[in-house]
Scaffold this motif. Structure first.
Motif, PDB file in Angstrom:
ATOM      1  N   LEU A  63       0.835  -1.200   0.000  1.00 41.92           N
ATOM      2  CA  LEU A  63       0.000   0.000   0.000  1.00 41.92           C
ATOM      3  C   LEU A  63       0.870   1.250   0.000  1.00 41.92           C
ATOM      4  O   LEU A  63       0.649   2.183  -0.775  1.00 41.92           O
ATOM      5  N   GLU A  64       1.877   1.250   0.872  1.00 43.93           N
ATOM      6  CA  GLU A  64       2.784   2.396   0.952  1.00 43.93           C
ATOM      7  C   GLU A  64       3.592   2.543  -0.334  1.00 43.93           C
ATOM      8  O   GLU A  64       3.870   3.657  -0.784  1.00 43.93           O
ATOM      9  N   CYS A  65       3.950   1.421  -0.932  1.00 42.94           N
ATOM     10  CA  CYS A  65       4.666   1.452  -2.211  1.00 42.94           C
ATOM     11  C   CYS A  65       3.825   2.165  -3.267  1.00 42.94           C
ATOM     12  O   CYS A  65       4.318   3.042  -3.993  1.00 42.94           O
ATOM     13  N   GLY A  66       2.551   1.818  -3.362  1.00 43.42           N
ATOM     14  CA  GLY A  66       1.666   2.465  -4.324  1.00 43.42           C
ATOM     15  C   GLY A  66       1.531   3.954  -4.052  1.00 43.42           C
ATOM     16  O   GLY A  66       1.533   4.778  -4.983  1.00 43.42           O
ATOM     17  N   MET A 113       2.765   7.022  -6.677  1.00 44.10           N
ATOM     18  CA  MET A 113       1.892   8.085  -7.186  1.00 44.10           C
ATOM     19  C   MET A 113       2.354   9.450  -6.702  1.00 44.10           C
ATOM     20  O   MET A 113       2.242  10.454  -7.448  1.00 44.10           O
ATOM     21  N   ALA A 114       2.894   9.529  -5.483  1.00 40.11           N
ATOM     22  CA  ALA A 114       3.415  10.811  -4.993  1.00 40.11           C
ATOM     23  C   ALA A 114       4.572  11.287  -5.865  1.00 40.11           C
ATOM     24  O   ALA A 114       4.676  12.472  -6.201  1.00 40.11           O
ATOM     25  N   GLU A 115       5.445  10.358  -6.267  1.00 36.46           N
ATOM     26  CA  GLU A 115       6.563  10.707  -7.146  1.00 36.46           C
ATOM     27  C   GLU A 115       6.055  11.082  -8.542  1.00 36.46           C
ATOM     28  O   GLU A 115       6.624  11.958  -9.205  1.00 36.46           O
ATOM     29  N   THR A 116       4.989  10.417  -8.983  1.00 40.47           N
ATOM     30  CA  THR A 116       4.396  10.745 -10.280  1.00 40.47           C
ATOM     31  C   THR A 116       3.843  12.168 -10.261  1.00 40.47           C
ATOM     32  O   THR A 116       4.068  12.949 -11.195  1.00 40.47           O
ATOM     33  N   ALA A 117       3.126  12.505  -9.198  1.00 41.71           N
ATOM     34  CA  ALA A 117       2.570  13.854  -9.067  1.00 41.71           C
ATOM     35  C   ALA A 117       3.689  14.900  -9.016  1.00 41.71           C
ATOM     36  O   ALA A 117       3.587  15.967  -9.627  1.00 41.71           O
ATOM     37  N   LYS A 118       4.756  14.571  -8.305  1.00 39.09           N
ATOM     38  CA  LYS A 118       5.909  15.477  -8.210  1.00 39.09           C
ATOM     39  C   LYS A 118       6.539  15.692  -9.589  1.00 39.09           C
ATOM     40  O   LYS A 118       6.912  16.816  -9.957  1.00 39.09           O
ATOM     41  N   ALA A 119       6.658  14.606 -10.360  1.00 39.66           N
ATOM     42  CA  ALA A 119       7.254  14.706 -11.704  1.00 39.66           C
ATOM     43  C   ALA A 119       6.389  15.555 -12.639  1.00 39.66           C
ATOM     44  O   ALA A 119       6.902  16.295 -13.477  1.00 39.66           O
ATOM     45  N   LEU A 120       5.086  15.458 -12.487  1.00 42.51           N
ATOM     46  CA  LEU A 120       4.176  16.222 -13.344  1.00 42.51           C
ATOM     47  C   LEU A 120       4.153  17.704 -12.987  1.00 42.51           C
ATOM     48  O   LEU A 120       3.887  18.552 -13.839  1.00 42.51           O
ATOM     49  N   GLY A 121       4.410  18.002 -11.704  1.00 45.42           N
ATOM     50  CA  GLY A 121       4.421  19.397 -11.280  1.00 45.42           C
ATOM     51  C   GLY A 121       3.022  19.965 -11.109  1.00 45.42           C
ATOM     52  O   GLY A 121       2.016  19.236 -11.163  1.00 45.42           O
ATOM     53  N   PRO A 122       2.907  21.283 -10.936  1.00 49.22           N
ATOM     54  CA  PRO A 122       1.616  21.921 -10.657  1.00 49.22           C
ATOM     55  C   PRO A 122       0.565  21.698 -11.739  1.00 49.22           C
ATOM     56  O   PRO A 122      -0.633  21.682 -11.453  1.00 49.22           O
ATOM     57  N   ARG A 126      -0.743  -2.326  -4.351  1.00 54.48           N
ATOM     58  CA  ARG A 126      -0.019  -1.162  -4.875  1.00 54.48           C
ATOM     59  C   ARG A 126      -0.957  -0.257  -5.676  1.00 54.48           C
ATOM     60  O   ARG A 126      -0.884   0.968  -5.579  1.00 54.48           O
ATOM     61  N   VAL A 127      -1.828  -0.881  -6.460  1.00 54.26           N
ATOM     62  CA  VAL A 127      -2.808  -0.098  -7.220  1.00 54.26           C
ATOM     63  C   VAL A 127      -3.710   0.673  -6.254  1.00 54.26           C
ATOM     64  O   VAL A 127      -3.987   1.865  -6.455  1.00 54.26           O
ATOM     65  N   ALA A 128      -4.145   0.001  -5.188  1.00 52.69           N
ATOM     66  CA  ALA A 128      -5.011   0.659  -4.206  1.00 52.69           C
ATOM     67  C   ALA A 128      -4.292   1.847  -3.569  1.00 52.69           C
ATOM     68  O   ALA A 128      -4.884   2.919  -3.377  1.00 52.69           O
ATOM     69  N   GLY A 129      -3.013   1.657  -3.236  1.00 51.58           N
ATOM     70  CA  GLY A 129      -2.237   2.745  -2.650  1.00 51.58           C
ATOM     71  C   GLY A 129      -2.054   3.906  -3.612  1.00 51.58           C
ATOM     72  O   GLY A 129      -2.132   5.084  -3.219  1.00 51.58           O
ATOM     73  N   ALA A 130      -1.825   3.588  -4.889  1.00 54.37           N
ATOM     74  CA  ALA A 130      -1.660   4.632  -5.905  1.00 54.37           C
ATOM     75  C   ALA A 130      -2.947   5.439  -6.075  1.00 54.37           C
ATOM     76  O   ALA A 130      -2.920   6.674  -6.162  1.00 54.37           O
ATOM     77  N   LYS A 131      -4.078   4.753  -6.097  1.00 54.37           N
ATOM     78  CA  LYS A 131      -5.362   5.449  -6.222  1.00 54.37           C
ATOM     79  C   LYS A 131      -5.629   6.330  -5.006  1.00 54.37           C
ATOM     80  O   LYS A 131      -6.128   7.460  -5.120  1.00 54.37           O
ATOM     81  N   GLU A 132      -5.289   5.800  -3.843  1.00 57.74           N
ATOM     82  CA  GLU A 132      -5.487   6.548  -2.597  1.00 57.74           C
ATOM     83  C   GLU A 132      -4.688   7.852  -2.618  1.00 57.74           C
ATOM     84  O   GLU A 132      -5.192   8.915  -2.245  1.00 57.74           O
ATOM     85  N   GLU A 133      -3.428   7.764  -3.064  1.00 56.12           N
ATOM     86  CA  GLU A 133      -2.583   8.957  -3.134  1.00 56.12           C
ATOM     87  C   GLU A 133      -3.072   9.917  -4.211  1.00 56.12           C
ATOM     88  O   GLU A 133      -3.083  11.144  -4.012  1.00 56.12           O
ATOM     89  N   ALA A 134      -3.498   9.374  -5.349  1.00 56.49           N
ATOM     90  CA  ALA A 134      -3.971  10.226  -6.447  1.00 56.49           C
ATOM     91  C   ALA A 134      -5.159  11.072  -6.013  1.00 56.49           C
ATOM     92  O   ALA A 134      -5.324  12.220  -6.458  1.00 56.49           O
ATOM     93  N   ALA A 135      -5.991  10.517  -5.124  1.00 62.94           N
ATOM     94  CA  ALA A 135      -7.171  11.248  -4.657  1.00 62.94           C
ATOM     95  C   ALA A 135      -6.801  12.514  -3.886  1.00 62.94           C
ATOM     96  O   ALA A 135      -7.631  13.415  -3.740  1.00 62.94           O
ATOM     97  N   LYS A 136      -5.574  12.595  -3.422  1.00 58.97           N
ATOM     98  CA  LYS A 136      -5.115  13.764  -2.674  1.00 58.97           C
ATOM     99  C   LYS A 136      -4.671  14.898  -3.603  1.00 58.97           C
ATOM    100  O   LYS A 136      -4.407  16.001  -3.137  1.00 58.97           O
ATOM    101  N   HIS A 137      -4.543  14.596  -4.883  1.00 55.60           N
ATOM    102  CA  HIS A 137      -4.023  15.582  -5.843  1.00 55.60           C
ATOM    103  C   HIS A 137      -5.120  15.951  -6.832  1.00 55.60           C
ATOM    104  O   HIS A 137      -5.469  15.156  -7.716  1.00 55.60           O
ATOM    105  N   LYS A 138      -5.649  17.145  -6.711  1.00 51.49           N
ATOM    106  CA  LYS A 138      -6.761  17.580  -7.560  1.00 51.49           C
ATOM    107  C   LYS A 138      -6.362  17.706  -9.030  1.00 51.49           C
ATOM    108  O   LYS A 138      -7.215  17.680  -9.916  1.00 51.49           O
ATOM    109  N   ASN A 139      -5.054  17.834  -9.268  1.00 53.62           N
ATOM    110  CA  ASN A 139      -4.595  17.999 -10.655  1.00 53.62           C
ATOM    111  C   ASN A 139      -4.238  16.673 -11.329  1.00 53.62           C
ATOM    112  O   ASN A 139      -3.724  16.656 -12.443  1.00 53.62           O
TER     113      ASN A 139
END
Length: 331
Positions: free
Chosen positions: A148-151, A155-164, A184-197
């Protein structure tokens, strides 16, 4: 100062510093008639280099324990060429019937192998899972990353790479039945939900071979050119050089693992971050856990033995790559 005084002082110093001047081997609980301690190792597939590294780690651990115990410790490698959970279940049965004292397994499909794990345990054979767990089985321990933490981190690194600006993200997820990948997929989705962009386009599954993974990415990207980033919960496509033709940085890539074939992706800027697992330790730690239990009756402090993730970028890729000289050596 005469020799007797020197020896006395040395012994006193050893006592003060907590050292045993004549260290003794801890007696094990193995039957005296046991000539060889055989342990089974079942990975997901022989075609995936991460499991070759796990095999090397297991063999190295076996050599170390052979010296400590005073009897040979052998690793019986039973792994399908490609992922096949039914074959894994059959190997579990075979190893149990052939008298191994313990088994380590990375589960392709937990539902398929759980009954076989439980039957082995019922025969008195302890089982440890690594990399991919069978949580509802009677295995005594799981060693691997917190999926879960891996996912989340991927996604946090993906959001960082994409920028604002953010953008559309595709998740590549390999085998749909693998419990570790599902988490991992569940963790990635969970993190993605925190990023509106960030918007997840879909989760894409495929047969876990480098060629199938790369073909899946190219097919999806061609059909969906608006995808700005790939969050890969496994590194399969990067085991080939197919995506190295992509323009560095145009489509962001964050993936699990940092095999030798993957490192050029971060070195050339095609991938931004690789989250490396210590694949060698999957095997080494699994053998350690089994022998500690079998030979000394020791249980792990926690049935979930969490392994770290190591971020690999262009800055540290070369240094990290040196590990593979040991991890992928010929046996």
């Amino acid at each position: 100062m005469n020799r007797i005084v020197v020896v006395a002082l040395a012994l006193t110093a050893a006592t003060v510093w907590g050292e045993d001047p004549q260290p003794k081997k801890e007696p094990h609980k193995l039957p005296p008639e046991l000539k060889v301690l055989r342990l089974g190792l079942i990975a997901k597939s022989q075609s995936n280099p991460v499991f070759q590294a796990a095999r090397v780690g297991a063999v190295d651990a076996a050599k170390e324990w052979s010296e400590k115990l005073g009897i040979p410790v052998e690793v019986d490698w039973r792994t399908p060429l490609d992922e096949d959970a039914q074959k894994q279940a059959e190997y579990l049965e075979q190893l149990a019937l052939q008298g191994v004292r313990g088994i380590a397994i990375s589960c392709s499909d937990a539902n398929t192998v759980t009954d076989a794990i439980n039957r082995a345990v019922a025969r008195g054979i302890p089982v440890v899972c690594f990399d991919s767990d069978a949580r509802n089985s009677k295995r005594f321990c799981f060693h691997g990353v917190d999926d879960l933490e891996c996912g989340r981190r991927l996604m946090a690194e993906t959001a960082k790479a994409l920028g604002p600006a953010g953008g559309d993200v595709a998740i590549l997820a390999g085998n749909q039945n693998a419990p570790n990948l599902q988490k991992r997929v569940a963790g990635a989705k969970e993190e993605a939900a925190k990023h509106k962009n960030i918007r997840i386009v879909d989760v894409y599954y495929h047969k876990e071979t480098p060629q199938d993974g790369a073909a899946r990415v190219e097919q999806v990207q061609q059909a969906n050119p608006h995808i700005k980033a790939w969050c890969m919960v496994g590194g399969w496509p990067l085991f080939t050089d197919v995506l190295l033709k992509w323009e560095p940085g145009r489509i962001k890539i964050v993936a699990v693992d940092a095999l030798p074939s993957q490192l050029p992706y971060v070195e050339k800027g095609v991938a931004q971050v690789l989250m490396a697992q210590h694949c060698y330790n999957w095997g080494h730690r699994s053998i350690d856990l089994l022998v500690e239990r079998i030979a000394y009756g020791r249980e792990p402090k926690n049935p979930i033995d969490t392994a770290p993730l190591i971020p690999v970028t262009a800055e540290n890729a070369k240094e990290f790559g040196k590990n593979w000289e040991k991890w992928l050596r010929k046996l």
